[in-house]
Structures are given as structure tokens and as C-alpha cells.
Enzyme design. Structure first.
Site, short mmCIF file in Angstrom:
data_model
loop_
_atom_site.label_atom_id
_atom_site.label_comp_id
_atom_site.label_asym_id
_atom_site.label_seq_id
_atom_site.Cartn_x
_atom_site.Cartn_y
_atom_site.Cartn_z
N SER A 148 -8.62 -12.71 -5.24
CA SER A 148 -7.52 -13.66 -5.01
C SER A 148 -8.03 -15.05 -5.34
O SER A 148 -9.25 -15.31 -5.30
CB SER A 148 -7.10 -13.63 -3.54
N TYR A 163 -9.18 -13.40 5.44
CA TYR A 163 -8.70 -13.06 4.09
C TYR A 163 -9.55 -13.75 3.03
O TYR A 163 -10.02 -13.12 2.08
CB TYR A 163 -7.23 -13.48 3.96
N LYS A 167 -11.96 -11.83 0.25
CA LYS A 167 -11.73 -11.90 -1.19
C LYS A 167 -12.95 -12.49 -1.92
O LYS A 167 -13.26 -12.09 -3.05
CB LYS A 167 -10.47 -12.72 -1.48
P1 NAD Z 1 2.02 -5.80 -0.68
O1 NAD Z 1 1.94 -5.99 0.80
O2 NAD Z 1 3.32 -5.97 -1.37
O3 NAD Z 1 1.44 -4.35 -1.07
C1 NAD Z 1 0.24 -3.88 -0.52
C2 NAD Z 1 0.24 -2.36 -0.54
O4 NAD Z 1 -1.01 -1.92 0.00
C3 NAD Z 1 1.34 -1.74 0.34
O5 NAD Z 1 2.02 -0.73 -0.37
C4 NAD Z 1 0.57 -1.18 1.53
O6 NAD Z 1 1.18 -0.01 2.10
C5 NAD Z 1 -0.77 -0.83 0.88
N1 NAD Z 1 -1.86 -0.75 1.87
C6 NAD Z 1 -2.10 -1.59 2.92
N2 NAD Z 1 -3.15 -1.15 3.62
C7 NAD Z 1 -3.61 -0.04 2.99
C8 NAD Z 1 -4.69 0.85 3.24
N3 NAD Z 1 -5.50 0.69 4.31
N4 NAD Z 1 -4.88 1.89 2.39
C9 NAD Z 1 -4.06 2.08 1.33
N5 NAD Z 1 -3.01 1.27 1.05
C10 NAD Z 1 -2.79 0.22 1.87
O7 NAD Z 1 0.90 -6.80 -1.27
P2 NAD Z 1 0.69 -7.41 -2.74
O8 NAD Z 1 1.16 -8.81 -2.71
O9 NAD Z 1 1.18 -6.48 -3.77
O10 NAD Z 1 -0.90 -7.47 -2.74
C11 NAD Z 1 -1.70 -6.54 -3.46
C12 NAD Z 1 -3.11 -7.12 -3.52
O11 NAD Z 1 -3.06 -8.39 -4.17
C13 NAD Z 1 -3.76 -7.37 -2.16
O12 NAD Z 1 -5.14 -7.07 -2.24
C14 NAD Z 1 -3.56 -8.84 -1.97
O13 NAD Z 1 -4.51 -9.40 -1.10
C15 NAD Z 1 -3.71 -9.34 -3.37
N6 NAD Z 1 -3.14 -10.66 -3.65
C16 NAD Z 1 -1.84 -10.91 -3.36
C17 NAD Z 1 -1.34 -12.17 -3.63
C18 NAD Z 1 0.11 -12.53 -3.33
O14 NAD Z 1 0.41 -13.72 -3.28
N7 NAD Z 1 0.99 -11.58 -3.13
C19 NAD Z 1 -2.17 -13.16 -4.16
C20 NAD Z 1 -3.49 -12.85 -4.43
C21 NAD Z 1 -3.98 -11.59 -4.17
#
Ligand code: NAD
Length: 258
Positions: A148, A163, A167
Site C-alpha cells: 500500500s 496497517y 504494509k
Molecule cells: P476489500 O475489503 O474490498 O476486500 C478484501 C477481501 O479480502 C474481502 O473479500 C475479504 O473477505 C477478504 N479477506 C479478509 N480477510 C481475509 C482472510 N483472513 N483470508 C482470506 N480472505 C480475507 O478490500 P480491498 O480494498 O479490495 O483491498 C485489497 C487489498 O488492497 C488489501 O490488502 C488492502 O490493504 C489493499 N489496499 C487497499 C487500498 C484501498 O484504498 N482500498 C489501498 C491500498 C491497499
């Protein structure tokens, strides 16, 4: 082979953790559109199954859904075994599942800290390790981890120390595995997205009021879309990137530039 053809993923098989929705779903769709068969791996198996069916109908690829909590080594090993049993091999692993808990550092409980570190860092270690073992056995593969921009900057105003630390750990884990496995044809890279409009951001009542502030801080003045991470992940998954390993790819609309 033309450079465009090198981006194709025909004949490759992949898994995507956190693939049921958000960034994982979008990247799984891109992998399938590029020709790969993809396992949607998630704790939320009902949504994972619906996502796998939706992508299969749209792309004609062999999609499957696998229930797996990435914090459990036995479940992770079983998941990789199932992928290999289904597709015969594993070419691409997108270790992407993650959560965020917003809490001031002085109030964060051990349980909150552990939950974030276990899913975001240990979960990436376990899935990348299990994928890496299979790829080393079969002679190659590409692992992509989701870090991230929070690995590079401290987000404000919301407090999220666990978090951010998790990351930052993902980036060093990625580089460490890349160095250990580079000569054995297993590449390991990570992506560092800026704020992306997914359930993680848009469905959190405490975060929605902050989106306007984030947009003002961002040179591009908007959230990213999940599909804006597809191209970098297809590139990293594909044979267009054989010299690309140990990289961290920031995709953030220039948020971290100043
Ligand atoms: P989201 O919440 O929409 O999706 C996350 C998915 O992970 C969900 O389907 C959830 O059920 C699954 N999950 C959670 N815990 C789990 C576990 N223990 N085992 C298996 N699956 C699990 O989130 P997103 O925004 O799509 O984020 C995806 C990744 O991107 C994450 O690592 C997040 O930290 C990272 N990220 C997100 C953003 C943002 O702004 N959305 C920015 C930077 C990084």
C-alpha cells in the site's frame, strides 16, 4: 512474439486471495481476460463463488472458488494443493487479502494489532511461501503481493499504525523472497496502491467523511478505481516482465510524491 502477446496469460493458472470483491476481484477478472484460469480465494466463500461464476460467464475461463483464511497455514497449504490439483500447476499468485483497523496507537488493543498483522503480513507470508514452494518445485512462477502507499507514508487524519506497519513489512518480505528465489525463476513483486474506491474505503462509515479530504490532498483529486490496478498486475504476472523482481510498484495518482 510481439510485446503485446507477451502480456497474454493463456495457459497460466493463478490464485487471488481476497478475490471475492474489490481489488482482488478486479485483478482476477483481468487475469481471466488475459487468458488465465483463476482460483478465487477468500474467507467469504459465498461471495467468492458468485465472483468466480460471474468471471467464468464473462470470460469463459476455468474459474474456481476456494474457502481459505490466509492466517491459517494448514488452510493455505490445502488451498495451494487444490489449485494445483485443479489446474495442474500454479503460475501466478496474487497475495492480496487485507484489512484495516483505524485506532489511535495509544488505544490500539493487542487483539486489534494482531488481527491486522496476522492477515496483512503473516497472511501474505504464508500464501507467498506456499505458492513459492510450488513454483520452485515446478521451475518458475510470479508472485504479486499487495502492499500500500501506507508502507511509504503515514495516512492522515485516520490513525492506522498497525496497517501502515503491516504494509511496510510486505515490501521487505517481497524483496527478501525476490532475492532468495530470483535465480530459480520465481519472481516476487508488490503493488502499493493509493486510496482505491472499494468496500474497504467506501463501506466504512468512519472513512466515507474523509474521502473529500483525501481527494484534496491528492494531486489527481480522486480515488483510484480497482480496474486501474489491473494492468500493472497483468504485466507482473506475465512473460513481459522476466527481469522485474523485487519491485514495489506505487500506483497512487502521485499521492506520495510530496
Ligand atoms: P476489500 O475489503 O474490498 O476486500 C478484501 C477481501 O479480502 C474481502 O473479500 C475479504 O473477505 C477478504 N479477506 C479478509 N480477510 C481475509 C482472510 N483472513 N483470508 C482470506 N480472505 C480475507 O478490500 P480491498 O480494498 O479490495 O483491498 C485489497 C487489498 O488492497 C488489501 O490488502 C488492502 O490493504 C489493499 N489496499 C487497499 C487500498 C484501498 O484504498 N482500498 C489501498 C491500498 C491497499
Amino acid at each position: 512474439m510481439s510485446i503485446i502477446d507477451k502480456f497474454r496469460l493463456d495457459g497460466k493458472s493463478a490464485f487471488v486471495t481476497g478475490g471475492a470483491r474489490g481489488i482482488g476481484k478486479s485483478v482476477a477478472t483481468a487475469f481471466a481476460e488475459a487468458g488465465a484460469d483463476v482460483a478465487i480465494v477468500d474467507v467469504d466463500i459465498a461471495t467468492a463463488e458468485a465472483t468466480a461464476a460471474e468471471i467464468a460467464a464473462a470470460t469463459g475461463r476455468r474459474m474456481t472458488a476456494i474457502a481459505c483464511d490466509v492466517t491459517d497455514p494448514e488452510q493455505v497449504d490445502r488451498m495451494v494443493d487444490e489449485v494445483v490439483k485443479t489446474y495442474g500447476k500454479l503460475d501466478v499468485a496474487f497475495c492480496n487479502a487485507g484489512i484495516c483497523i483505524n485506532e489511535a496507537a495509544e488505544n490500539m488493543t493487542y487483539a486489534q494489532w494482531s488481527k491486522v498483522i496476522n492477515i496483512n503480513l503473516t497472511g501474505v507470508f504464508l500464501t507467498a511461501q506456499a505458492a513459492g514452494r510450488q513454483m520452485l518445485r515446478q521451475g518458475g512462477g510470479s508472485i504479486i503481493n499487495t502492499a500500500s502507499m501506507s508502507a511509504h507514508i503515514v495516512n492522515v487524519p485516520q490513525p492506522q499504525c498497525a496497517y501502515n506497519a503491516s504494509k511496510a513489512g510486505v515490501i521487505q518480505l517481497t524483496k527478501s523472497m525476490a532475492v532468495e528465489w530470483a535465480a530459480r525463476n520465481v519472481r516476487v513483486n508488490c503493488i502499493s496502491p493509493g486510496y482505491i474506491g472499494t468496500d474497504l474505503t467506501l463501506s466504512s462509515p468512519s472513512l466515507v467523511p474523509l474521502i473529500e479530504q483525501w481527494n484534496q490532498m491528492s494531486p489527481i483529486h480522486r480515488l483510484g478505481k480497482p480496474e486501474e490496478l489491473q494492468a500493472i498486475c497483468v504485466y507482473l504476472a506475465s512473460d513481459a516482465s522476466p527481469f522485474t523482481t523485487g519491485g514495489d510498484f506505487v500506483v497512487d495518482g502521485a499521492f506520495t510524491c510530496f
